[in-house]
Write an enzyme that holds these catalytic residues in place. Structure first.
Site, mmCIF file in Angstrom:
data_model
loop_
_atom_site.group_PDB
_atom_site.id
_atom_site.type_symbol
_atom_site.label_atom_id
_atom_site.label_comp_id
_atom_site.label_asym_id
_atom_site.label_seq_id
_atom_site.Cartn_x
_atom_site.Cartn_y
_atom_site.Cartn_z
ATOM 1 N N HIS A 209 0.799 -1.232 0.000
ATOM 2 C CA HIS A 209 0.000 0.000 0.000
ATOM 3 C C HIS A 209 0.827 1.275 0.000
ATOM 4 C CE1 HIS A 209 1.007 -0.151 4.237
ATOM 5 N NE2 HIS A 209 0.607 1.102 4.362
HETATM 6 C C1 UD1 Z 1 -2.069 5.207 6.278
HETATM 7 C C2 UD1 Z 1 -0.741 5.661 6.902
HETATM 8 C C3 UD1 Z 1 0.298 4.560 6.730
HETATM 9 C C4 UD1 Z 1 -0.216 3.227 7.237
HETATM 10 C C5 UD1 Z 1 -1.530 2.910 6.557
HETATM 11 C C6 UD1 Z 1 -2.138 1.605 7.025
HETATM 12 C C7 UD1 Z 1 -0.263 8.080 6.756
HETATM 13 C C8 UD1 Z 1 0.570 9.092 6.066
HETATM 14 N N1 UD1 Z 1 -0.214 6.844 6.230
HETATM 15 O O1 UD1 Z 1 -1.828 5.078 4.883
HETATM 16 O O2 UD1 Z 1 1.459 4.920 7.447
HETATM 17 O O3 UD1 Z 1 0.735 2.218 6.944
HETATM 18 O O4 UD1 Z 1 -2.447 3.979 6.857
HETATM 19 O O5 UD1 Z 1 -3.251 1.292 6.270
HETATM 20 O O6 UD1 Z 1 -0.908 8.389 7.731
HETATM 21 N N2 UD1 Z 1 -9.120 4.769 2.063
HETATM 22 C C9 UD1 Z 1 -10.364 4.200 2.022
HETATM 23 N N3 UD1 Z 1 -10.945 3.858 3.188
HETATM 24 C C10 UD1 Z 1 -10.369 4.068 4.401
HETATM 25 C C11 UD1 Z 1 -9.101 4.674 4.427
HETATM 26 C C12 UD1 Z 1 -8.489 5.007 3.255
HETATM 27 O O7 UD1 Z 1 -10.930 3.985 0.959
HETATM 28 O O8 UD1 Z 1 -10.964 3.705 5.451
HETATM 29 C C13 UD1 Z 1 -8.462 5.121 0.777
HETATM 30 C C14 UD1 Z 1 -8.766 6.523 0.331
HETATM 31 O O9 UD1 Z 1 -8.807 6.522 -1.068
HETATM 32 C C15 UD1 Z 1 -7.543 7.293 0.772
HETATM 33 C C16 UD1 Z 1 -6.440 6.263 0.638
HETATM 34 O O10 UD1 Z 1 -7.045 5.024 0.938
HETATM 35 O O11 UD1 Z 1 -7.325 8.450 0.048
HETATM 36 C C17 UD1 Z 1 -5.266 6.496 1.527
HETATM 37 O O12 UD1 Z 1 -5.688 6.586 2.901
HETATM 38 P P1 UD1 Z 1 -4.780 7.407 3.959
HETATM 39 O O13 UD1 Z 1 -5.360 7.331 5.302
HETATM 40 O O14 UD1 Z 1 -4.486 8.763 3.416
HETATM 41 O O15 UD1 Z 1 -3.398 6.647 3.912
HETATM 42 P P2 UD1 Z 1 -3.034 5.085 3.852
HETATM 43 O O16 UD1 Z 1 -2.447 4.796 2.515
HETATM 44 O O17 UD1 Z 1 -4.145 4.206 4.351
#
Ligand code: UD1
Length: 367
Positions: A209
């Site tokens: 991811h």
């Molecule tokens: C975040 C953390 C990362 C951790 C990961 C675990 C930061 C910078 N990154 O990354 O360190 O390893 O979590 O999963 O804080 N999304 C959904 N549903 C959700 C959450 C996210 O669809 O419940 C999608 C959205 O499109 C979003 C993308 O995932 O834009 C990224 O989510 P985000 O929380 O920004 O970062 P992660 O890649 O999950």
């Protein structure tokens, strides 16, 4: 003494669970202690959030700030604005943050600017890679924190080398491993591998991811090319993070993977299901931080698809190999690790199930 514990994203829930349990156990004999659990809402999908609360028997958060996704600045800013309102109402003595996600850093900055003390659990990890958003979160959080709890002595040394007063640094062990040890038996009993018609020790578990692996088409394509070869030798179970699925679909890689015979593409799975799968795997292939550490305790070799790791102890004990994301390097490492099989690794000091207890004891002594 009033303590606010913060969790925002999936790996945080695993780390706050033993802290909440230790605080609860202490409350019985310490009537002066109160605590609350704040969910920032960074992760919000059922499988990224609620499933973890259920599996880990976490109480409902006292408040959900509901910040959701967005750019780094948007997400960090929204957490700060909402958390500031909450802190002004509650006026706690301590804010406890865990890990290295955007919520961790945002809540630390907000608390410190209101003159509230901050304790950082899992402090001192360093990849020295400033392209990783988590490295920025880690360094900012550590420099501001009043108490820094480390998982190993390498992390403690990193903090000292950065000039952080040794009196603020406490080596306590690994709260994520507290959770693993507590739930391992329950997870094994689930025998999740059987749902895919697989035998113990005869499959790999894959997670992916990191933006550096999935947001850029050439990198993601290279990894997929490697996986195509690997799955012909070792069936793969791949719970797919929402961001990874979105990018795989955008790059036309989803259909390609879905056409392979020996890969199981899943929605994100809950904590127990994942632990059940990893416990009996021949190999873990990942770019996650937490899985590198869990592999050490499970005795499962790990191949990490990154250029570096903030968790070098996992490499030092022989559990983890950091190989980057070039297809040839990934395939070679996987084949070599498979040839060696599963061997027990030296276990890091204090990864013994009692880290949260140590943290709460130190916090309470701070009154
Ligand atoms: C975040 C953390 C990362 C951790 C990961 C675990 C930061 C910078 N990154 O990354 O360190 O390893 O979590 O999963 O804080 N999304 C959904 N549903 C959700 C959450 C996210 O669809 O419940 C999608 C959205 O499109 C979003 C993308 O995932 O834009 C990224 O989510 P985000 O929380 O920004 O970062 P992660 O890649 O999950």
């Amino acid at each position: 003494m009033k303590i606010i514990v913060v969790a925002g994203a999936r790996p945080n829930f695993v780390k706050v669970a033993p802290l909440i349990e230790a605080l609860r156990a202490t409350q019985a004999s310490s009537p002066h202690l109160s605590f609350m659990l704040v969910h920032t809402g960074q992760h919000y999908d059922e499988q990224m959030s609620q499933a973890f609360f259920d599996d880990l028997r976490l109480p409902r958060p006292d408040v959900d700030l509901g910040v959701g996704s967005g750019s780094h600045a948007e997400q960090t800013g929204r957490v700060m604005i909402a958390f500031e309102v909450f802190l002004r109402q509650e006026e706690p003595d301590w804010v406890v943050v865990v890990g290295d996600v955007n919520s961790t850093m945002a809540c630390t900055i907000t608390a410190k600017k209101l003159g509230i003390k901050v304790a950082h659990v899992e402090a001192g990890l360093r990849s020295r890679d400033w392209t990783m958003p988590e490295e920025i979160n880690r360094v900012v959080t550590d420099v501001l924190s009043d108490l820094l709890f480390t998982t190993d002595l390498i992390a403690s040394d990193n903090l000292k080398a950065e000039g952080i007063d040794a009196g603020r640094v406490h080596f306590v062990g690994n709260v994520m491993i507290d959770t693993l040890l507590k739930h391992h038996k329950r997870a094994l009993n689930l025998r999740q591998w059987e749902h895919f018609g697989l035998q113990t020790g005869a499959y790999g578990v894959l997670t992916l991811h990191r933006p550096s692996n999935v947001d850029q088409q050439p990198a993601f394509r290279g990894i997929v090319a490697a996986l195509e070869v690997i799955q012909q030798h070792l069936p793969l179970i791949f719970p797919v993070h929402p961001r990874t699925r979105k990018m795989a679909e955008a790059f036309g890689l989803w259909e390609r993977m879905a056409g392979w015979k020996h890969i199981h593409l899943l929605e994100p799975v809950g904590y127990l299901e994942m632990l059940s799968l990893t416990s009996q795997a021949a190999l873990i292939l990942t770019d996650s931080g937490g899985l590198q550490e869990e592999a050490v305790v499970l005795g499962v070799p790990c191949v990490t698809l990154r250029e570096n790791t903030e968790r070098p102890i996992t490499v030092a004990v022989g559990a983890n190999q950091v190989v980057g994301n070039e297809p040839e390097a990934i395939i070679e490492a996987v084949m070599t690790r498979l040839a060696y099989g599963r061997v027990p690794f030296r276990q890091p000091e204090k990864w013994d199930g009692s880290a949260a207890r140590r943290i709460v004891d130190i916090l309470l002594a701070m009154r």
